[in-house]
Design a protein around this motif. Structure first.
Motif, PDB file in Angstrom:
ATOM      1  N   TYR A   8      -8.976   2.889  -4.242  1.00 37.92           N
ATOM      2  CA  TYR A   8      -8.593   3.888  -3.229  1.00 37.92           C
ATOM      3  C   TYR A   8      -7.113   3.747  -2.894  1.00 37.92           C
ATOM      4  O   TYR A   8      -6.386   4.751  -2.815  1.00 37.92           O
ATOM      5  N   HIS A  47      -7.479   3.152   5.419  1.00 38.96           N
ATOM      6  CA  HIS A  47      -8.260   4.277   4.908  1.00 38.96           C
ATOM      7  C   HIS A  47      -8.961   5.052   6.030  1.00 38.96           C
ATOM      8  O   HIS A  47      -9.163   6.261   5.915  1.00 38.96           O
ATOM      9  N   ILE A  70      -8.132  12.279  -1.385  1.00 41.49           N
ATOM     10  CA  ILE A  70      -8.742  10.992  -1.730  1.00 41.49           C
ATOM     11  C   ILE A  70      -9.288  10.418  -0.426  1.00 41.49           C
ATOM     12  O   ILE A  70      -8.548  10.237   0.537  1.00 41.49           O
ATOM     13  N   TYR A 115     -11.986   7.583   1.650  1.00 39.92           N
ATOM     14  CA  TYR A 115     -12.763   6.337   1.624  1.00 39.92           C
ATOM     15  C   TYR A 115     -13.634   6.282   2.874  1.00 39.92           C
ATOM     16  O   TYR A 115     -13.148   6.430   3.994  1.00 39.92           O
ATOM     17  N   SER A 155      -4.887   6.956  -3.820  1.00 35.54           N
ATOM     18  CA  SER A 155      -4.343   7.713  -2.689  1.00 35.54           C
ATOM     19  C   SER A 155      -2.820   7.632  -2.647  1.00 35.54           C
ATOM     20  O   SER A 155      -2.154   8.566  -2.188  1.00 35.54           O
TER      21      SER A 155
END
Length: 469
Positions: free
Chosen positions: A42, A282, A240, A242, A46
């Motif tokens: 991630y 995130h 993106i 999470y 990202s």
């Protein structure tokens, strides 16, 4: 998307070979390294997903144009000087539009090609500014604006450097952003803490991603060898995302206030913010995405069946107020409930429905979910898997990290219903051992799932055999 990734000496992971597909599963017992992989991927995805080249170029062009206007508006100009400045501002506005045209929504490869035209336009702008300087430099009034003009010329030179070497600027930004992202998502002050404890001194933690490139961590420094078409691939994703513990959503308002207070505290002391807040980046990234959709009032009519399925199962729906608070509206009572009084399992499912409805999760998104089974009854785990599968069939990439047998059984049911080729292409089933290595049970997804179920069920079997139950 289809990727093959090799991870070595990173955190709990000693050596892992991962198959990333439209629906990816990373499974294993506790402390096998699942979360290490998803958080690292991630952080990287990202970071690359951000268009640093366009953002930096627009920031510089806008700053130059604004400064030109302010400096010369504060000075008494002759007719000739006024005409030259007007032409200069027109050229500056044209350069701004050209940056959006040549960079903007284009791939990084196309941005590299378009840089040649931007260099010429920037050089032309600098030459015109130099002409103004030559005309005004002999006049007394020029002394008042000399320092500002020198700064504008310096900024133009910096803009030329962006256009001349966009890859250098891109890598520099990625290196800094990815380093900060790793530290904040893992809540570690040094990247050296992410090194596998068995890693020999001569080796470094590495990620080899077949079509994108290689990442290595040396001490507290991140090194890259990236392919431009690999950057294109990751920048093509819309969002993106999470998803982790539902507890964060219960504490959303408090965590946002704590973050703002921390920023203000450091600004007041004129210090760089280098402490950790105890909350991974995130979560804040996702909150900001949700706030953007709230301001634009952008809602999605897509995936209505998925949204309805989730909302029927939780007997209500998640709502976001104009102030940004998230509530749960219970169908039976019709009341809106604060998340503090809402079951955690409802939050876990309901947040996904809300993100879809608010267009945060949409076609082209990439979704990482750590332990989606948390606080979910097996029946709701089935709903979760079915919803995620439907999303993956519609162009949303799904990566889940799980240690739930029930969830694996649900995935197994879907895989077994598909033709061999379709299951092989759509599902990436990855198993990690407690030692942080890949377990290869063959390429066929059902065999991999059977191996995972056997591994996850071993503790239950042992307890039964030992009479612990």
């Amino acid at each position: 998307m289809k990727l093959n990734i090799k991870v070595s000496d990173f955190g709990k992971i000693k050596k892992a070979d991962l198959q990333i597909r439209p629906f990816t599963v990373i499974a294993g017992t506790n402390s096998s390294g699942k979360s290490f992989i998803t958080k690292a991927l991630y952080s990287f995805f990202s970071t690359i997903n951000k268009d640093f080249v366009t953002a930096e170029a627009i920031r510089n062009v806008s700053g130059i144009n604004a400064r030109i206007q302010v400096v010369f508006n504060s000075t008494k100009l002759s007719m000739q000087e006024t005409t030259l400045i007007s032409n200069l501002l027109e050229d500056g506005a044209s350069l701004h539009e050209m940056v959006l045209q040549r960079y903007g929504e284009n791939t990084f490869t196309s941005q590299l090609e378009g840089s040649v035209f931007l260099i010429k336009s920037t050089q032309n702008l600098r030459e015109k500014l130099q002409l103004v300087v030559n005309i005004m430099s002999a006049k007394k009034k020029y002394e008042k604006i000399r320092a500002d003009v020198d700064q504008i010329l310096f900024s133009l030179k910096g803009l030329e450097q962006i256009f001349e070497k966009p890859m250098v600027m891109m890598v520099s930004k990625i290196q800094k952003e990815f380093t900060e992202s790793l530290k904040e998502n893992f809540q570690m002050t040094s990247l050296s803490s992410l090194r596998n404890f068995d890693c020999p001194p001569e080796r470094n933690p590495t990620f080899e991603i077949d079509t994108i490139g290689m990442i290595s961590i040396e001490g507290d420094t991140v090194n890259f060898k990236l392919k431009s078409n690999g950057i294109d691939l990751l920048q093509d994703f819309s969002n993106i995302v999470y998803l982790e513990s539902p507890i964060y959503w219960r504490l959303k308002s408090t965590l946002e206030r704590a973050r703002e207070f921390s920023k203000i505290n450091y600004l007041m002391r004129f210090k760089k913010q280098d402490s950790l807040l105890g909350v991974p980046r995130h979560f804040y990234d996702l909150v900001e995405l949700l706030q953007e959709r709230l301001k634009s009032n952008l809602r999605s009519d897509s995936f209505k069946e998925v949204i309805d399925k989730i909302n029927i199962s939780i007997d209500g729906e998640m709502l976001i107020t104009q102030s940004g608070d998230i509530n749960f509206r219970d169908n039976q009572s019709g009341k809106e409930l604060n998340l503090h009084t809402t079951a955690t399992g409802i939050i876990n499912l309901g947040i996904i429905s809300l993100l879809i409805e608010r267009n945060v999760i949409s076609k082209g998104s990439y979704i990482f979910i750590d332990e989606p089974e948390v606080n979910l009854h097996p029946a709701w785990q089935k709903i979760m898997v079915e919803a995620l599968y439907e999303l993956s069939r519609s162009g949303i990439n799904i990566v889940i990290a799980t240690h739930s047998i029930d969830m694996m059984k649900c995935i197994e049911g879907i895989v077994n219903s598909l033709p061999h080729d379709e299951a092989f292409e759509h599902f990436g089933i990855n198993q990690l051992s407690s030692e942080g290595t890949s377990i290869n049970a063959g390429d066929y997804p059902p065999k991999r799932i059977a191996s995972i179920k056997s591994d996850l069920g071993k503790s239950f079997f042992d307890m039964q055999m030992n009479g612990s139950w």
